[in-house]
Design a protein around this motif. Structure first.
Motif, short mmCIF file in Angstrom:
data_model
loop_
_atom_site.label_atom_id
_atom_site.label_comp_id
_atom_site.label_asym_id
_atom_site.label_seq_id
_atom_site.Cartn_x
_atom_site.Cartn_y
_atom_site.Cartn_z
N UNK A 1 24.09 44.86 -8.06
CA UNK A 1 24.81 43.38 -7.06
C UNK A 1 23.06 43.03 -6.72
N UNK A 2 23.67 41.33 -6.35
CA UNK A 2 22.95 40.96 -6.03
C UNK A 2 23.57 39.14 -5.50
N UNK A 3 22.48 38.44 -4.26
CA UNK A 3 22.98 36.70 -3.90
C UNK A 3 22.36 35.83 -5.32
N UNK A 4 22.76 35.37 -5.88
CA UNK A 4 22.49 34.24 -6.85
C UNK A 4 23.12 32.76 -6.16
N UNK A 5 22.56 32.18 -5.99
CA UNK A 5 22.42 30.88 -5.60
C UNK A 5 21.99 29.74 -5.83
N UNK A 6 21.49 28.34 -5.44
CA UNK A 6 20.95 27.04 -5.81
C UNK A 6 21.34 26.99 -4.59
N UNK A 7 20.47 26.05 -3.79
CA UNK A 7 20.11 24.95 -2.89
C UNK A 7 19.41 23.25 -3.61
N UNK A 8 19.90 22.50 -3.12
CA UNK A 8 19.90 20.76 -3.93
C UNK A 8 19.74 19.79 -2.54
N UNK A 9 19.34 19.23 -2.87
CA UNK A 9 19.30 17.61 -2.07
C UNK A 9 20.10 17.03 -3.05
N UNK A 10 20.44 16.11 -1.78
CA UNK A 10 21.76 15.34 -2.95
C UNK A 10 20.22 14.16 -4.07
N UNK A 11 19.29 13.55 -2.49
CA UNK A 11 18.65 12.50 -3.80
C UNK A 11 17.92 13.25 -4.78
N UNK A 12 17.72 14.10 -4.87
CA UNK A 12 17.94 14.12 -6.74
C UNK A 12 19.13 14.54 -7.62
N UNK A 13 20.41 14.77 -6.97
CA UNK A 13 21.17 14.81 -7.63
C UNK A 13 22.17 13.85 -9.13
N UNK A 14 21.99 13.47 -9.82
CA UNK A 14 22.85 12.13 -11.08
C UNK A 14 24.33 12.19 -9.80
N UNK A 15 24.58 11.71 -10.00
CA UNK A 15 26.23 11.27 -9.75
C UNK A 15 27.13 11.58 -10.30
N UNK A 16 27.02 12.84 -11.89
CA UNK A 16 27.35 12.87 -12.01
C UNK A 16 27.64 14.65 -11.97
N UNK A 17 26.88 14.79 -11.82
CA UNK A 17 26.54 16.46 -11.12
C UNK A 17 27.58 16.88 -10.48
N UNK A 18 28.31 17.57 -10.50
CA UNK A 18 28.44 18.98 -9.27
C UNK A 18 28.30 19.96 -9.45
N UNK A 19 28.11 20.86 -7.74
CA UNK A 19 27.70 22.16 -7.36
C UNK A 19 27.72 23.01 -8.35
N UNK A 20 29.05 23.37 -8.06
CA UNK A 20 29.00 24.34 -8.91
C UNK A 20 29.05 24.53 -10.44
N UNK A 21 29.35 23.26 -10.60
CA UNK A 21 29.04 23.19 -12.19
C UNK A 21 26.90 23.71 -11.98
N UNK A 22 26.78 22.78 -11.51
CA UNK A 22 24.94 23.08 -11.37
C UNK A 22 24.84 24.50 -11.21
N UNK A 23 25.01 25.22 -10.56
CA UNK A 23 25.27 26.99 -10.26
C UNK A 23 25.38 27.19 -11.35
N UNK A 24 26.72 27.06 -12.28
CA UNK A 24 27.05 28.31 -13.29
C UNK A 24 26.04 27.13 -14.66
N UNK A 25 25.92 26.47 -14.47
CA UNK A 25 24.93 26.11 -15.68
C UNK A 25 23.57 26.68 -15.38
N UNK A 26 22.96 26.88 -14.04
CA UNK A 26 21.45 28.13 -13.40
C UNK A 26 22.02 29.71 -14.20
N UNK A 27 23.46 29.46 -14.17
CA UNK A 27 23.07 31.05 -14.22
C UNK A 27 23.02 31.59 -15.88
N UNK A 28 24.40 30.48 -16.21
CA UNK A 28 24.62 30.81 -17.93
C UNK A 28 23.59 29.76 -18.62
N UNK A 29 22.60 28.97 -18.24
CA UNK A 29 21.47 28.44 -19.19
C UNK A 29 20.34 28.12 -19.22
#
Length: 392
Positions: free
Chosen positions: A220-248
């Motif tokens: 098992x592992x805790x797998x996550x991301x932390x983001x800050x709003x000024x760096x996020x493009x408007x079309x990005x969703x945080x759950x999609x970013x986490x999926x991208x981190x895990x898969x890409x």
């Protein structure tokens, strides 16, 4: 109002609030803790990474209550021997650093049991509010059902309603660079190394923050991301970013291949250092409620426990000698203030580079493992002080 009267009421039953309650109860004061969760430490709101006491002595050498940094064996899911940072281009930097990975429910239940065994009252599953008065105040679900406390400890996380109602500068903290949003899966069926915690600097999937793989034993592992709003493009969703981190993410995807996602949690974290004021005549803010999170690494369990202990000590001085609660702020500034300020400065400097993967990768390679370790551990790297202050 017909509520009970206490010497100290603690709003929030996390590591900071419970550490305060343990100290106060052991000193014979009448203490009440309100916690909104139905179970202490559950659901989890963090990576559960807990550096051992020996590492904290190096990180915060002036802390006088360092012995409180401990955990019962049954609250430890796994033990890590090192930290490995992975750069935006996949370069790896690993250095020794020992830590426990906790079961936060077991850990905080233990603290609660110690507090109760010394006479503290703890109410769970109660969304309590602070109703100030000139001398102390009332805390409870409603004004009519509240209990009275001569001293109040705001330990209700970020943003802290208690600190705000007390007149502390909680709202001044809400700048876009000052708060991180975190999202994390507990993943199972993994083959990841169980004694290495990994940090991933990848602006594609953790813009303004970092990703992590923190092993919890038994695949098992805790797998996550932390983001800050000024760096996020408007079309990005945080759950999609986490999926991208895990898969890409090329390195993380290999580590996590075949894993399954279980529980999902999210939270907000203050990453701009302590509030400019952490006390009033009758209220002290501790832990996340006071901004006591290390800005360069997001660590907050130990600083919550330390500030909870220091608030408890200040309350004891108040009742014994009428010492003003300003002694609390003086104590934490003396014991952890330099490291918190260094960490904030280095986070501000890194802000200049975090959005540029190639430049950030190059900077990490120039710095090398030893200096990267210094930054993560809130120390200004040797020979880089002037450069960091110029960037900040």
């Amino acid at each position: 109002m017909s509520g009970r009267k206490y010497d100290v009421i603690v709003v929030g039953g996390g590591p900071g609030g419970l550490s305060a309650a343990v100290h106060l109860a052991k000193k014979g004061l009448k203490v009440k803790v309100f916690e909104k969760k139905k179970l202490l430490g559950k659901p989890v709101r963090c990576g559960e990474y807990f550096p051992v006491k020996e590492e904290m002595v190096k990180l915060l050498p002036r802390v006088k209550c360092i012995d409180i940094i401990d955990s019962p064996e049954d609250a430890i899911d796994s033990k890590c021997k090192s930290i490995r940072m992975v750069s935006p281009r996949g370069h790896e930097f690993e250095f020794p650093f020992e830590a426990y990975i906790l079961d936060r429910h077991v850990f905080e239940t233990h603290l609660g049991d110690v507090a109760r065994s010394n006479g503290a009252d703890i109410d769970v599953g109660v969304q309590a509010h602070y109703y100030p008065e000139d001398e102390g105040g009332w805390v409870g679900p409603t004004r009519e059902t509240a209990d009275y406390g001569e001293i109040i400890v705001a330990a209700d996380g970020y943003p802290s309603e208690t600190a705000e109602r007390a007149g502390l500068p909680e709202r001044e903290y809400a700048g876009p660079y000052a708060v991180a949003t975190n999202i994390e899966y507990l993943m199972t069926d993994l083959g990841v190394e169980q004694d290495v915690a990994e940090l991933y600097m990848d602006p594609r999937y953790s813009p303004g923050g970092y990703g992590w793989i923190i092993p919890k034993g038994h695949g098992r592992a805790n797998v996550g991301i932390g983001i800050r709003e000024p760096y996020v493009r408007r079309e990005w969703q945080i759950r999609d970013l986490l999926t991208g981190f895990i898969e890409k993410n090329k390195v993380a995807a290999k580590r996590l291949k075949g894993g399954r996602t279980a529980s999902l949690i999210g939270d907000s974290l203050p990453v701009d250092g302590p509030l400019t004021r952490t006390y009033t005549d009758r209220v002290m803010a501790v832990g996340d409620a006071a901004g006591m999170v290390m800005p360069t690494n997001g660590g907050g369990i130990q600083t919550a426990m330390i500030t909870g202990q220091l608030a408890g000590e200040a309350a004891v001085r108040y009742f014994e000698n009428k010492t003003p609660l300003s002694s609390y702020e003086e104590a934490w500034k003396d014991q952890i203030g330099i490291e918190m300020e260094n960490s904030k400065t280095m986070r501000q400097a890194s802000d200049r580079l975090m959005g540029h993967g190639f430049v950030f990768d190059m900077m990490l390679r120039i710095m090398g493992t030893r200096r990267i370790a210094d930054v993560i551990m809130c120390q200004v790297p040797s020979g880089m002080g002037a450069f960091i202050h110029l960037l900040a």
